[in-house]
Design an enzyme around this catalytic site. Structure first.
Site, PDB file in Angstrom:
ATOM      1  N   GLU A 210      38.686  31.226  41.758  1.00  0.00           N
ATOM      2  CA  GLU A 210      38.554  29.779  42.022  1.00  0.00           C
ATOM      3  C   GLU A 210      37.508  29.514  43.104  1.00  0.00           C
ATOM      4  OE1 GLU A 210      42.763  29.131  42.537  1.00  0.00           O
ATOM      5  OE2 GLU A 210      43.027  29.570  40.406  1.00  0.00           O
TER       6      GLU A 210
ATOM      7  N   SER B 125      49.059  35.102  35.782  1.00  0.00           N
ATOM      8  CA  SER B 125      50.273  34.760  35.031  1.00  0.00           C
ATOM      9  C   SER B 125      51.374  35.815  35.125  1.00  0.00           C
ATOM     10  CB  SER B 125      49.943  34.455  33.566  1.00  0.00           C
ATOM     11  OG  SER B 125      49.138  33.275  33.486  1.00  0.00           O
TER      12      SER B 125
ATOM     13  N   HIS C  63      38.236  35.205  45.298  1.00  0.00           N
ATOM     14  CA  HIS C  63      39.115  34.689  44.240  1.00  0.00           C
ATOM     15  C   HIS C  63      38.268  33.909  43.231  1.00  0.00           C
ATOM     16  CE1 HIS C  63      42.124  32.399  42.095  1.00  0.00           C
ATOM     17  NE2 HIS C  63      42.990  33.300  42.491  1.00  0.00           N
TER      18      HIS C  63
ATOM     19  N   LYS D 299      47.586  29.038  47.016  1.00  0.00           N
ATOM     20  CA  LYS D 299      46.452  28.153  46.708  1.00  0.00           C
ATOM     21  C   LYS D 299      46.573  26.846  47.512  1.00  0.00           C
ATOM     22  CE  LYS D 299      46.152  30.458  42.300  1.00  0.00           C
ATOM     23  NZ  LYS D 299      45.703  30.463  40.926  1.00  0.00           N
TER      24      LYS D 299
ATOM     25  N   GLY E  97      46.818  31.201  35.750  1.00  0.00           N
ATOM     26  CA  GLY E  97      47.424  29.885  35.561  1.00  0.00           C
ATOM     27  C   GLY E  97      47.526  29.434  34.114  1.00  0.00           C
TER      28      GLY E  97
ATOM     29  N   GLU F  31      41.955  40.314  38.421  1.00  0.00           N
ATOM     30  CA  GLU F  31      42.493  39.062  37.907  1.00  0.00           C
ATOM     31  C   GLU F  31      41.582  38.533  36.800  1.00  0.00           C
ATOM     32  OE1 GLU F  31      45.185  36.886  40.876  1.00  0.00           O
ATOM     33  OE2 GLU F  31      43.144  36.402  41.420  1.00  0.00           O
TER      34      GLU F  31
ATOM     35  N   ASN G 207      49.891  34.001  46.351  1.00  0.00           N
ATOM     36  CA  ASN G 207      48.752  33.135  46.681  1.00  0.00           C
ATOM     37  C   ASN G 207      49.183  31.695  46.394  1.00  0.00           C
ATOM     38  OD1 ASN G 207      46.341  31.747  46.841  1.00  0.00           O
ATOM     39  ND2 ASN G 207      45.446  32.684  44.996  1.00  0.00           N
TER      40      ASN G 207
HETATM   41  P1  PGA Z   1      48.751  32.669  38.608  1.00  0.00           P
HETATM   42  O1  PGA Z   1      47.563  32.840  39.667  1.00  0.00           O
HETATM   43  O2  PGA Z   1      49.792  33.705  38.940  1.00  0.00           O
HETATM   44  O3  PGA Z   1      49.241  31.276  38.797  1.00  0.00           O
HETATM   45  O4  PGA Z   1      48.165  32.913  37.255  1.00  0.00           O
HETATM   46  C1  PGA Z   1      47.155  34.092  40.133  1.00  0.00           C
HETATM   47  C2  PGA Z   1      46.034  33.952  41.119  1.00  0.00           C
HETATM   48  O5  PGA Z   1      45.152  33.118  40.918  1.00  0.00           O
HETATM   49  O6  PGA Z   1      45.983  34.684  42.128  1.00  0.00           O
END
Ligand code: PGA
Length: 243
Positions: free
Chosen positions: A91, A203, A89, A11, A165, A159, A9
């Site tokens: 976010e 992560s 997601h 983003k 992140g 997640e 992803n």
């Molecule tokens: P990350 O994000 O691997 O940077 O923690 C995962 C995601 O939001 O899909």
């Protein structure tokens, strides 16, 4: 056993120049025996068509078209060459106030456009610390998965919001508990639940991928930051192939 999925992803990252990372990935993983999905920003979907990888959007609108400035329909993503789309997601849930009901509608729109939906769920840190993780998961599963879901049109991504992140990762026991719980809930509702993919995100790095993939009911990963560079994403794909 469901076919495993390594999903990246990107983003809101990625310009045309970054597509060289996909060329590097292709050199090593063109014939991978796991599915590889890249979700670049929508501006790059059309430009990813020469790669051997599956391409996905990061969000879609629930409507097929209309007066929704700035939004993209699932049909448009499919038309640009996507075969998957992320829905729900965290976010999007946080930045855009998306509810389970909206996510179910977006997911249904994805099915109607012939896309595979990766439905994202997960608890916040306060929910984890408050001991309500499995209740939150139950509510999200019940509210955001349409009845038409099956193992071909749906992937569930667990997640934990606090792991995205941050470099923080749940223990393997915590991942096992939630993935096992999700599998059991899917089994109550869908006859092909054992074939539905449940992937972990938050992560995931080259250094922790192999141990995460050793956990029961982990059928792959949704990778954010570590999917941007082939040098990071490649060892994650290899770890999944070897799991
Ligand atoms: P990350 O994000 O691997 O940077 O923690 C995962 C995601 O939001 O899909």
């Amino acid at each position: 056993m469901p076919r495993k999925l390594a999903a990246g992803n990107w983003k809101m990252n990625g310009l045309r120049a970054n597509l060289t990372e996909l060329i590097k990935l292709e050199e090593k993983h063109a014939d991978a025996d796991v599915d590889i999905l890249i979700c670049p920003p929508a501006t790059l979907i059309d430009r990813c068509q020469d790669t051997p990888f599956d391409i996905g959007g990061q969000d879609c609108h629930a409507a097929i078209g209309g007066a929704h400035t700035g939004d993209l329909s699932a049909d448009m993503l499919a038309d640009a060459g996507a075969s998957y789309v992320l829905t729900g997601h965290s976010e999007r849930r946080t930045d855009h106030g998306e509810t389970d009901e909206m996510i179910a509608a977006k997911t249904q729109a994805a099915y109607d456009a012939g896309l595979i939906a990766v439905i994202c769920i997960g608890e916040t840190l306060a929910e984890r610390e408050g001991g309500t993780t499995l209740d939150v998961i139950d509510t999200q599963l019940a509210g955001s998965i349409p009845d038409e879901a099956d193992n071909e049109n749906t992937v569930i991504a667990y997640e934990p919001v606090w792991a995205i992140g941050t470099g923080k990762v749940p223990t393997l026991d915590q991942i096992a508990e939630v993935h096992g719980h999700i599998r059991a809930r899917l089994q109550q509702r869908f006859s092909d639940a054992n074939e539905m993919r449940i992937i972990y995100g938050g992560s995931v790095k080259p250094s922790n991928a192999a141990e995460i993939f050793s956990v029961a009911n982990v059928d792959g990963a949704l990778v954010g930051g570590a999917s941007l560079k082939a040098a990071d994403f490649s060892p994650i794909i290899t770890a999944l192939e070897n799991a």
